[in-house]
Design a protein around this motif. Structure first.
Motif, short mmCIF file in Angstrom:
data_model
loop_
_atom_site.label_atom_id
_atom_site.label_comp_id
_atom_site.label_asym_id
_atom_site.label_seq_id
_atom_site.Cartn_x
_atom_site.Cartn_y
_atom_site.Cartn_z
N GLU A 519 -37.27 20.08 4.23
CA GLU A 519 -37.91 19.38 3.54
C GLU A 519 -37.42 18.01 3.55
N LEU A 520 -38.25 17.15 3.03
CA LEU A 520 -37.87 15.73 2.72
C LEU A 520 -37.82 15.32 1.30
N GLU A 521 -36.89 14.85 0.86
CA GLU A 521 -36.69 14.49 -0.72
C GLU A 521 -36.59 12.90 -0.82
N ILE A 522 -37.50 12.24 -1.69
CA ILE A 522 -37.28 10.75 -1.91
C ILE A 522 -37.10 10.99 -3.64
N ASP A 523 -36.16 10.27 -4.04
CA ASP A 523 -35.79 10.16 -5.43
C ASP A 523 -36.08 8.98 -5.86
N PHE A 524 -36.76 8.58 -7.08
CA PHE A 524 -36.78 7.30 -7.64
C PHE A 524 -36.05 7.42 -8.98
N LYS A 525 -35.24 6.28 -9.51
CA LYS A 525 -34.38 6.47 -10.63
C LYS A 525 -34.58 5.02 -11.14
N ASN A 526 -34.81 4.82 -12.51
CA ASN A 526 -34.87 3.50 -13.26
C ASN A 526 -34.73 3.72 -14.60
N ALA A 564 -50.82 9.77 -7.15
CA ALA A 564 -49.68 10.00 -6.33
C ALA A 564 -49.43 11.64 -6.10
N ARG A 565 -49.82 12.20 -7.22
CA ARG A 565 -49.40 13.83 -7.17
C ARG A 565 -50.58 14.46 -6.32
N SER A 566 -51.71 13.81 -6.44
CA SER A 566 -52.91 14.53 -5.66
C SER A 566 -52.51 14.46 -4.19
N ILE A 567 -52.09 13.04 -3.78
CA ILE A 567 -51.91 12.95 -2.34
C ILE A 567 -50.36 13.72 -1.97
N VAL A 568 -49.51 13.93 -2.71
CA VAL A 568 -48.32 14.61 -2.41
C VAL A 568 -48.66 16.09 -2.17
N LEU A 570 -51.68 17.49 -1.40
CA LEU A 570 -52.51 17.28 -0.04
C LEU A 570 -51.54 17.76 1.20
N HIS A 571 -50.30 17.11 0.86
CA HIS A 571 -49.15 17.38 2.00
C HIS A 571 -48.41 18.55 1.68
N ASN A 572 -48.91 19.37 1.01
CA ASN A 572 -48.32 20.60 0.44
C ASN A 572 -46.92 20.59 -0.15
N GLY A 573 -46.71 19.28 -0.52
CA GLY A 573 -45.51 18.90 -1.29
C GLY A 573 -45.50 18.80 -2.65
N ASN A 574 -44.69 18.54 -3.42
CA ASN A 574 -44.74 18.61 -4.98
C ASN A 574 -44.14 17.36 -5.60
N ILE A 575 -44.31 17.10 -6.70
CA ILE A 575 -43.52 15.74 -7.44
C ILE A 575 -43.36 16.26 -8.86
N LYS A 576 -42.43 16.03 -9.30
CA LYS A 576 -41.91 16.18 -10.68
C LYS A 576 -41.07 14.95 -11.30
N MET A 583 -32.94 7.05 -18.83
CA MET A 583 -33.24 7.09 -17.45
C MET A 583 -34.56 8.00 -16.87
N PHE A 584 -35.39 7.31 -16.13
CA PHE A 584 -36.48 7.99 -15.79
C PHE A 584 -36.27 8.17 -14.30
N LYS A 585 -36.44 9.67 -13.88
CA LYS A 585 -36.26 10.32 -12.64
C LYS A 585 -37.52 11.11 -12.30
N LEU A 586 -37.92 10.41 -10.94
CA LEU A 586 -38.93 10.99 -10.30
C LEU A 586 -38.66 11.59 -8.78
N TYR A 587 -39.16 12.89 -8.48
CA TYR A 587 -38.67 13.51 -7.38
C TYR A 587 -39.70 14.03 -6.30
N ILE A 588 -39.74 13.62 -5.09
CA ILE A 588 -40.84 13.84 -4.44
C ILE A 588 -40.36 14.85 -3.05
N LYS A 589 -40.84 15.70 -3.07
CA LYS A 589 -40.32 16.87 -1.92
C LYS A 589 -41.60 17.15 -1.13
N ILE A 590 -41.34 16.67 0.44
CA ILE A 590 -42.62 16.99 1.29
C ILE A 590 -42.02 18.23 2.24
N PRO A 591 -42.52 19.10 2.66
CA PRO A 591 -42.07 19.72 3.82
C PRO A 591 -42.40 19.20 5.09
#
Length: 592
Positions: A519-526, A564-568, A570-576, A583-591
């Motif tokens: 999988e591919l993981e994209i993390d956003f932190k702010n 954003a969650r609906s699109i992820v 649809l790609h069989n991924g998940n977002i949390k 600290m606000f953290k958002l994680y996207i995982k896409i197989p």
């Protein structure tokens, strides 16, 4: 097939540790400990192993033990043999012995070693020696006993003493006793049944010892080699406690238990009254009559276990029925206990699964109703606000007294409000389309790193006054993945815009892209510019906004993260989302 199945059962048993065999081993060790302690600590009593390996010794030990009563009478009436040769004392002893239950069992002969005189309850001995009766010695007595086939013991009162003296707590002067030798004897045929019973006990102890040793080494080997295969549950004991614990709680099982207990009590009383006094040479009847309590317990135990087993079946059904009534009353948090046999457990498991599915459906329905209400309220509010502004400014523009400059300013405001309303309606339709399942992905190979940089470059100039800096990091220069680039670009757009809106001024937004195995993981932190007290899951719901205020100075429809969650997904991924302090953290995982 049966032989193969039997081999598998035996193999499984030999390779495991079972609670029942541990219980059996404990019981056997307890039984053997008591038996061996009693055997090796016996004094003046016959041993069970002698009955099996040395019958002559067993008979002599039995005679020695059981003639204590006769010796007691003789010593008491003769003042410890001082007056044993007195005619009146002799007659008193003879009358006393013949008046007791031992009169036809044991005979005695007491010989004065110095005079050759003998006092005896055996007329056959007197007749055997006739005129030489007062001139015999111990060898003569032993010869007579051997000729007549008597089993006997001889007490010399020098090295050996009778069982009365050895067992009496009172002190007996032994000086004068050395002039006398005592003989106690009987026919050995009377010991056949006793020897047979004691031999069975000895064999049982030997077999039990062998079984205990084998069982012990079997457990020891399995503990060392296969400690994981442990099953300490004892079904029979477990069922017994199960019935006793719950059986009196339900009407049907309570009636059966009471009936079983009363029936068992009647059997016990009847047995003790009618059977306990019967004497028979049959081994089973002898065992039951000699040990009435143990025999009764053995007889009652089998039907009692059958009744308990039957009651347990009814008890299982009663407990399941009670659980179903609770579920039917609306208590969806109640779980029916899956105590029972395989079929009952499967039934309970199926009922609990149906209940869990029904509970989820009810909760989803309640949640959907709540979302529907909130959706109507939020959409109404978000549509009404720009629409009200448009109507107000349209009315202002109708005023002929406004200047041209004012008219241009109002038109500019109208355009912004109209575009906001348009964007809101477009977002609403996009969410509806995404959730309807009708959205078709147009996938192609896309460089995800470039896509993130593109989003940052396009939107980072918004809210320039906040001075937000973006930091994108990745170990790779290029990560190509097959996905819908347009939709995924919308995901990054929504997240980047949210970061700009809600980040603290003069801070950084960190974006980390990690290439993992599958999988591919994209993390956003702010760093947030407000106190984050929202629910991480609810923030993804439509029209839910992080700042919990629909009148916030920060513009937004509250639909961006839902899109954003609906699109992820649809790609069989998940977002949390994860919140840690500010600290606000958002994680996207896409197989891949």
């Amino acid at each position: 097939m049966l032989v193969i199945k039997l081999k598998e059962i035996i193999k499984r048993y030999l390779r495991g540790i079972w609670g029942i065999e541990i219980l059996v081993l404990v019981i056997l060790i307890g039984f053997l400990t008591i038996s061996y302690v009693k055997e090796f600590n016996r004094q003046n009593t016959p041993g069970v192993f002698d009955s099996l390996f040395n019958e002559q010794k067993f008979i002599k030990d039995t005679i020695y033990s059981e003639t204590e009563e006769i010796a007691n009478m003789i010593y008491y009436l003769s003042n410890n043999l001082k007056y044993i040769e007195d005619y009146d004392v002799d007659k008193k002893i003879e009358a006393k012995v013949y008046g007791e239950s031992l009169k036809n069992t044991y005979k005695y002969a007491i010989l004065n070693k110095t005079t050759g005189n003998i006092i005896t309850s055996d007329y056959g001995l007197e007749e055997f020696y006739g005129p030489n009766y007062g001139l015999i010695d111990s060898e003569d007595v032993l010869r007579y006993l051997k000729n007549r086939g008597f089993a006997n013991i001889m007490i010399d009162n020098v090295d050996t003493f009778n069982s009365y003296i050895n067992s009496d707590i009172k002190y007996v002067e032994k000086e004068g006793l050395s002039n006398y030798e005592e003989f106690y004897y009987t026919y050995p045929e009377g010991y056949k049944e006793l020897i047979r019973e004691k031999a069975i006990t000895a064999k049982l102890m030997i077999v039990t010892t062998i079984i205990s040793i084998l069982l012990f080494f079997k457990l020891l080997i399995n503990i060392v080699t296969n400690g994981k295969e442990v099953n300490l549950k004892i079904n029979t004991v477990h069922r017994l406690f199960y019935v006793l614990r719950y059986g009196f709680k339900y009407k049907y099982t309570r009636n059966k238990l009471v009936t079983a207990i009363v029936a068992a009590f009647i059997v016990i009383v009847s047995y003790l009254y009618l059977v306990a006094s019967i004497r028979n040479q049959n081994l089973l009847l002898t065992l039951l009559t000699r040990y009435p309590f143990k025999g009764t317990l053995f007889i009652v135990l089998i039907p009692l276990l059958c009744i308990v087993y039957t009651v347990k079946k009814t008890l299982d059904i009663a407990m399941i029925n009670e659980g179903l009534k609770k579920l039917n009353d609306g208590n969806l948090d109640y779980d029916i206990d899956d105590i029972g046999q395989k079929e009952v457990k499967e039934l309970v498991d199926n009922i609990n699964q149906i209940k869990d599915g029904y509970k989820i459906a009810v909760n989803e329905k309640v949640k959907n109703e709540k979302l529907k209400t909130e959706l109507i309220s939020n959409v109404s509010h978000d549509l009404k606000t720009p629409l009200t502004s448009i109507i107000n400014y349209v009315n202002i523009l109708k005023d002929p007294n406004i200047t041209e400059d004012e008219r241009l300013d109002y038109l500019d405001i109208l355009e912004k409000k109209s575009l906001k309303l348009k964007g809101l309606i477009e977002d609403l339709f996009e969410v509806s389309k995404l959730n309807s399942g009708k959205m078709i992905l147009n996938k192609s190979d896309v460089d995800i790193i470039a896509l993130v940089h593109q989003g940052v470059g396009e939107y980072s100039s918004l809210y320039e006054e906040k001075n937000i800096e973006f930091k994108v990091s990745s170990k790779e220069d290029e990560l190509v993945i097959n996905l819908d680039g347009k939709l995924m670009s919308r995901v990054f757009e929504n997240i980047i815009i949210n970061a700009l809106k809600y980040s603290l001024d003069n801070t950084r937004v960190y974006i980390n892209i990690t290439n993992k195995d599958n999988e591919l993981e994209i993390d956003f932190k702010n760093i947030s510019n407000y106190e984050m007290n929202f629910n991480e899951e609810e923030i993804f719901e439509r029209f839910e906004r992080a700042d919990q205020s629909r009148n916030s100075a920060v513009e937004g429809s509250g639909i961006g993260l839902a899109i954003a969650r609906s699109i992820v997904e649809l790609h069989n991924g998940n977002i949390k989302i994860d919140v840690e302090g500010d600290m606000f953290k958002l994680y996207i995982k896409i197989p891949k």
